[in-house]
Design a protein around this motif. Structure first.
Motif, mmCIF file in Angstrom:
data_model
loop_
_atom_site.group_PDB
_atom_site.id
_atom_site.type_symbol
_atom_site.label_atom_id
_atom_site.label_comp_id
_atom_site.label_asym_id
_atom_site.label_seq_id
_atom_site.Cartn_x
_atom_site.Cartn_y
_atom_site.Cartn_z
ATOM 1 N N TRP A 32 0.664 -1.247 -0.083
ATOM 2 C CA TRP A 32 -0.063 0.016 0.045
ATOM 3 C C TRP A 32 0.787 1.322 0.034
ATOM 4 O O TRP A 32 0.223 2.497 -0.037
ATOM 5 C CB TRP A 32 -0.953 0.008 1.384
ATOM 6 N N GLY A 33 2.291 1.134 0.032
ATOM 7 C CA GLY A 33 3.092 2.319 0.195
ATOM 8 C C GLY A 33 2.995 2.991 1.407
ATOM 9 O O GLY A 33 3.009 4.166 1.491
ATOM 10 N N ALA A 34 2.649 2.195 2.573
ATOM 11 C CA ALA A 34 2.596 2.644 3.801
ATOM 12 C C ALA A 34 3.711 1.821 4.981
ATOM 13 O O ALA A 34 3.859 0.797 4.444
ATOM 14 C CB ALA A 34 1.145 2.673 4.474
ATOM 15 N N GLU A 35 3.928 2.623 5.675
ATOM 16 C CA GLU A 35 4.755 2.000 6.884
ATOM 17 C C GLU A 35 3.810 1.211 8.040
ATOM 18 O O GLU A 35 2.973 1.927 8.286
ATOM 19 C CB GLU A 35 5.895 2.771 7.456
ATOM 20 N N ILE A 36 3.897 0.020 8.443
ATOM 21 C CA ILE A 36 3.035 -0.744 9.078
ATOM 22 C C ILE A 36 3.550 -0.912 10.653
ATOM 23 O O ILE A 36 4.726 -1.080 10.680
ATOM 24 C CB ILE A 36 2.945 -2.095 8.398
ATOM 25 N N PHE A 37 2.814 -0.621 11.345
ATOM 26 C CA PHE A 37 2.927 -0.664 12.780
ATOM 27 C C PHE A 37 2.108 -1.660 13.839
ATOM 28 O O PHE A 37 0.815 -1.488 13.130
ATOM 29 C CB PHE A 37 3.288 0.641 13.576
ATOM 30 N N HIS A 38 2.230 -2.255 14.535
ATOM 31 C CA HIS A 38 1.235 -2.926 15.504
ATOM 32 C C HIS A 38 1.402 -1.903 16.934
ATOM 33 O O HIS A 38 0.483 -2.100 17.551
ATOM 34 C CB HIS A 38 1.794 -4.119 15.760
ATOM 35 N N ASP A 39 2.344 -1.200 17.049
ATOM 36 C CA ASP A 39 2.338 -0.429 18.526
ATOM 37 C C ASP A 39 2.152 0.850 18.207
ATOM 38 O O ASP A 39 2.681 1.517 17.491
ATOM 39 C CB ASP A 39 4.073 -0.575 18.913
ATOM 40 N N LEU A 40 1.212 1.361 18.866
ATOM 41 C CA LEU A 40 0.586 2.766 18.654
ATOM 42 C C LEU A 40 1.472 3.955 18.874
ATOM 43 O O LEU A 40 1.670 4.749 18.141
ATOM 44 C CB LEU A 40 -0.841 3.054 19.006
ATOM 45 N N ASP A 41 2.306 3.659 20.018
ATOM 46 C CA ASP A 41 3.240 4.958 20.579
ATOM 47 C C ASP A 41 4.295 4.792 19.467
ATOM 48 O O ASP A 41 4.644 6.235 19.152
ATOM 49 C CB ASP A 41 3.682 4.369 21.890
ATOM 50 N N ASP A 42 4.684 3.846 19.044
ATOM 51 C CA ASP A 42 5.812 3.766 18.097
ATOM 52 C C ASP A 42 5.181 4.613 16.742
ATOM 53 O O ASP A 42 5.928 5.373 16.138
ATOM 54 C CB ASP A 42 6.229 2.562 17.495
ATOM 55 N N ALA A 43 3.926 4.188 16.467
ATOM 56 C CA ALA A 43 3.500 4.754 15.042
ATOM 57 C C ALA A 43 3.212 6.364 14.990
ATOM 58 O O ALA A 43 3.190 6.900 14.138
ATOM 59 C CB ALA A 43 2.157 3.905 14.820
ATOM 60 N N LEU A 44 2.989 6.763 16.229
ATOM 61 C CA LEU A 44 2.821 8.164 16.577
ATOM 62 C C LEU A 44 3.721 9.152 16.452
ATOM 63 O O LEU A 44 3.583 10.280 16.094
ATOM 64 C CB LEU A 44 1.935 8.392 17.819
ATOM 65 N N ASP A 45 4.998 8.394 16.405
ATOM 66 C CA ASP A 45 6.081 9.398 16.740
ATOM 67 C C ASP A 45 6.373 10.282 15.486
ATOM 68 O O ASP A 45 6.326 9.685 14.290
ATOM 69 C CB ASP A 45 7.442 8.211 16.793
ATOM 70 N N GLY A 46 6.399 11.549 15.736
ATOM 71 C CA GLY A 46 6.496 12.542 14.637
ATOM 72 C C GLY A 46 5.269 12.567 13.688
ATOM 73 O O GLY A 46 5.420 13.430 12.707
ATOM 74 N N CYS A 47 3.904 12.261 14.229
ATOM 75 C CA CYS A 47 2.786 12.282 13.131
ATOM 76 C C CYS A 47 2.359 13.886 13.215
ATOM 77 O O CYS A 47 2.463 14.652 14.220
ATOM 78 C CB CYS A 47 1.831 11.512 13.636
ATOM 79 N N ASP A 48 1.788 14.427 12.090
ATOM 80 C CA ASP A 48 1.173 15.458 11.848
ATOM 81 C C ASP A 48 -0.355 15.433 11.904
ATOM 82 O O ASP A 48 -0.821 16.402 12.478
ATOM 83 C CB ASP A 48 1.461 16.131 10.514
ATOM 84 N N ALA A 49 -1.071 14.220 11.589
ATOM 85 C CA ALA A 49 -2.168 13.821 11.667
ATOM 86 C C ALA A 49 -2.769 12.310 11.819
ATOM 87 O O ALA A 49 -1.712 11.809 11.559
ATOM 88 C CB ALA A 49 -2.961 14.186 10.332
ATOM 89 N N VAL A 50 -3.506 12.194 12.538
ATOM 90 C CA VAL A 50 -4.254 10.833 13.038
ATOM 91 C C VAL A 50 -5.686 10.708 12.579
ATOM 92 O O VAL A 50 -6.409 11.667 13.009
ATOM 93 C CB VAL A 50 -4.091 10.412 14.613
ATOM 94 N N ILE A 51 -5.879 9.635 11.635
ATOM 95 C CA ILE A 51 -7.179 9.342 11.427
ATOM 96 C C ILE A 51 -7.454 8.181 12.146
ATOM 97 O O ILE A 51 -7.050 6.915 11.733
ATOM 98 C CB ILE A 51 -7.224 9.055 9.527
ATOM 99 N N THR A 52 -8.450 8.123 13.116
ATOM 100 C CA THR A 52 -8.974 6.851 13.757
ATOM 101 C C THR A 52 -10.125 6.567 13.025
ATOM 102 O O THR A 52 -10.974 7.196 12.609
ATOM 103 C CB THR A 52 -9.341 7.115 15.107
ATOM 104 N N LEU A 53 -10.120 5.087 12.931
ATOM 105 C CA LEU A 53 -11.310 4.585 12.165
ATOM 106 C C LEU A 53 -12.200 3.812 13.228
ATOM 107 O O LEU A 53 -11.596 3.553 14.294
ATOM 108 C CB LEU A 53 -10.611 3.323 11.406
#
Lengths: 425, 322
Positions: free
Chosen positions: B208-229
């Protein structure tokens, strides 16, 4: 705490391959040094008189009973039985009567473990009530301290559920222990399919049940990236399936129950319910395949599969008796018997009891090295003795090992540098 | 080169997935959406852009906000809007989707907006009828106007989402929103991260051209926006997720967790929200963080832009007198 030096010991350590006469010095619960002339002036000295000094055993499979069970095995009685068997770390496994399937249970067990003489870890139930349908709170149980997850004796029939479980657990990088039995073929079976067993009119399990389960579970593990623990492989067919899976590079490990290494189906031919076990006893050919697999390093851990039961559940006709035997106290002695019978060398026999399980769980104990926890066992490798279940530290008396002759006995068990068992009292 | 430098007509007679759109199409839609966004804030909301055209909203799944959004969009553009929803549709009486489509086509609508629980349903309707079709969500496949409105919202907020680090967290496996958002984010050059338990990730997600995470704290690092489903209720019963509390513990977005993201990181949610399941209640209500109501507002404007382009093209291509 005064430093302790155990001198004049045959130091045997499967992790490093060490087997030499030496001293081992313990400071503040850790191994400080191993070698000659390392004792210092004020050390407390223990003379081993040439006895074997090995890492205390790590047992990945033992059960207790629910709190307040009349006459039930408690953490305390289990820990005393473990210490007398040279076991320094024991994993409490889920059973149908105690499925350990909620984080509250894991936390309560861990809270109760702290004053125990041996280290106790938890393997938590992978599905609710081990029912194989609904995932238990695997992440929260891991957060609460579960070391890995297990389906106990209950194979998962539904492969979609199995896939979900493996996939979900892979996110937490946990080992998932699955019994090597096909839910359909093994349902309600009490012994291994053979001509002899057929004469007794028992419901029988074909050995391909184990092979199919391992093939299937390994395939789903490959699909999901799970870490699969084959819980108690017991047949040559199973070993072959395991070997195939390893060649495909799947992250897979396996255990063997001590009963399947020590006994074969002939032992159960008298229909003595003490030998009603899961997995059931197998042919001599199967038993030898297991020994060879240990020698070849295909088996990561040998487990006691200690299963304390009310004798009323055991004193039944063979087919009706509850499966299981106690085993913590004889685990080491039964392995040493294989050494005396020249089926295994000492290091190969000790590896799946020490460094093998330690490596699976990433534990610092299970090895004799400077800096490792001082969990050690002192063994008289030649002492003959007879297992008398009435002397057992376990509260339960259901044992397939009653009256069994052994050569090789635990003299002393130390955990964290403290003596937790001493044969001479 | 700007659009003013040459002539470009919106070339599509349907909107099934955002993958059909090129950057120029999106630029047109966003420019028109911006126009309607302003109009919608004025007291004079009704226009006659689509006057004389008929729009049918054909909803086989329950929906409140999307249906209302499409209905308002059509009406504000001057179209005649008719709603068919599951409760009164003929499918309850055993009619096939093909018969429903042909029956509606015989009434000569000019636009069909369709939501259906089967992936591919919108394409099917369009192929059966030849009428301009907007996919308002088909199974787990696509929800293009949601993707457009999410990116329109982010573009309005940031000016440009190119290079921004955007995380989508939640049930990505069953989410047509995630597929549409990822398509749009890729097209607009954002850095995409996805976070979910492995049971809620599709098997092809590594492409999908995306980086995959299972750990949310790691995934959030340096994010500008979060879309929660949204985590649908039927997913919480233990087949894929053990429990709501476990889900919230590991994958619920909370104010405390947002500290791992950039200080000005914003939160989006396609709605309807499960408070304290996928998002902490207080975080959803935090006006400084949450763009959730902006998304709803953008939804009407973006849908007006889509209906306008498809409607004008339908009118232009209609045979005179037919």
């Amino acid at each position: 705490m005064t430093p302790i030096t155990i001198r004049n010991a045959r130091v045997v350590d499967p992790a490093t391959g060490r087997d030499e006469l030496a001293s081992l010095r313990i400071v503040n619960g850790l191994i400080d040094d191993i070698g000659e002339g390392i004792a210092q002036d004020d050390d407390h000295i223990i003379d081993a008189n040439g006895a074997i000094l090995a890492p205390a055993l790590i047992d990945l499979r033992a059960a207790i009973e629910p709190s307040f069970t009349p006459g039930g095995e408690t953490l305390d009685s289990l820990a005393r039985a473990a210490a007398s068997g040279g076991v320094g770390t024991v994993v409490i496994s889920p059973t149908s009567s105690m499925p350990i399937d909620a984080p509250e249970t894991v936390m309560a067990l861990r809270a109760g473990l702290r004053p125990m003489p041996v280290r106790t870890l938890i393997s938590a139930g992978a599905t609710r009530n081990l029912g194989g349908e609904t995932l238990s709170e695997i992440g929260l149980m891991a957060t609460s301290g579960a070391a890995f997850i297990s389906q106990g004796d209950c194979p998962i029939a539904n492969t979609t559920t199995l896939r979900s479980l493996f996939s979900y657990a892979s996110g937490f990088e946990l080992w998932v222990a699955c019994p090597a039995r096909d839910a359909g073929l093994s349902h309600a079976t009490v012994a291994t399919e053979s001509e002899a067993a057929a004469r007794f009119g028992l419901t029988l399990e074909p050995t391909v049940s184990e092979r199919m389960a391992i093939d299937r579970d390994a395939t789903i593990a490959e699909l999901t990236g799970a870490r699969l623990m084959i819980d108690r492989v017991s047949t040559r067919d199973g070993i072959e399936a395991l070997s195939r899976a390893r060649k495909r590079g799947i992250e897979i490990c396996s255990t063997v129950s001590i009963a399947n290494l020590a006994f074969n189906s002939v032992d159960a031919d008298g229909l003595d319910p003490a030998f009603r076990l899961t997995p059931p006893l197998r042919s001599e050919e199967d038993r030898r395949a297991l020994v060879t697999a240990i020698e070849n390093g295909l088996i990561d851990a040998v487990v006691s599969d200690h299963r304390p039961l009310d004798l009323d559940l055991k004193a039944q006709p063979f087919a009706d008796a509850a499966p299981g035997s106690t085993g913590l106290e004889v685990l080491l002695a039964a392995m040493l018997r294989l050494v005396h019978e020249a089926e295994l060398d000492l290091v190969s026999a000790l590896r799946p009891l020490t460094s093998g399980p330690a490596e699976l769980l990433g534990l610092p104990q299970g090895r004799l090295e400077a800096g490792a926890p001082a969990d050690v066992v002192l063994i008289d490798g030649d002492a003959p003795w007879v297992y008398d279940v009435s002397d057992s530290a376990s509260t339960r008396r259901n044992s397939a090992w009653e009256g069994r002759r052994f050569q090789g006995r635990v003299l002393m068990t130390m955990v964290d540098g403290g003596i937790v068992y001493n044969l001479k009292g | 080169m700007g659009r003013a430098d040459f002539t470009y007509d919106f070339p599509h007679d349907r909107l099934i997935t955002v993958d059909d759109l090129n950057p120029l199409d999106i630029q047109i839609l966003f420019e028109r959406a911006e126009h309607w966004h302003g109009v919608n804030q004025s007291p004079d909301k009704k226009h006659d852009t689509l006057k004389g055209l008929t729009q049918i909203n054909l909803f086989f799944e329950p929906s409140t906000r999307t249906l209302a959004s499409f209905e308002l969009a059509g009406k504000r553009l001057g179209a005649d809007v008719v709603n068919f929803s599951t409760s009164n549709s003929s499918t309850k009486k055993g009619e096939t989707l093909a018969d429903t489509a042909r029956t509606l086509a015989a009434m000569h609508p000019d636009l069909i907006v369709v939501r259906h629980n089967a992936s591919g349903a919108a394409t099917f309707i369009h192929n059966e009828t030849g009428i301009a079709t907007v996919n308002a969500g088909d199974g787990m496949h696509s929800h293009p106007t949601q993707g457009l409105l999410d990116l329109f919202t982010l573009t309005r907020h940031f000016g440009d989402v190119g290079g921004k680090r955007v995380l989508i967290v939640g049930d990505i496996l069953h989410s047509r929103v995630a597929r549409s958002d990822v398509g749009m984010l890729n097209l607009l050059g954002a850095e995409i991260r996805l976070c979910a338990p492995p049971t809620l990730l599709p098997t092809d997600v590594d492409r999908w051209g995306a980086e995959i995470f299972h750990d949310l704290d790691d995934a959030l690092d340096g994010c500008d926006a979060v879309i929660t489903l949204r985590l649908q209720k039927e997913r919480m019963s233990g087949a894929l997720i053990p429990s709501v509390r476990e889900y919230f513990h590991f994958w619920g977005l909370t104010t405390r967790r947002m500290e791992f993201a950039n200080a000005d990181c914003v939160v989006l949610h396609p709605g309807p929200m499960n408070r304290n399941v996928e998002i902490e209640s207080t975080l959803a209500d935090n006006a400084e963080r949450s763009l959730i109501l902006e998304q709803v507002e953008a939804g009407v404007a973006v849908r007006m832009a889509v209906l306008e382009q498809l409607g004008l093209r339908a009118r232009k291509n209609a045979r005179p007198g037919s």
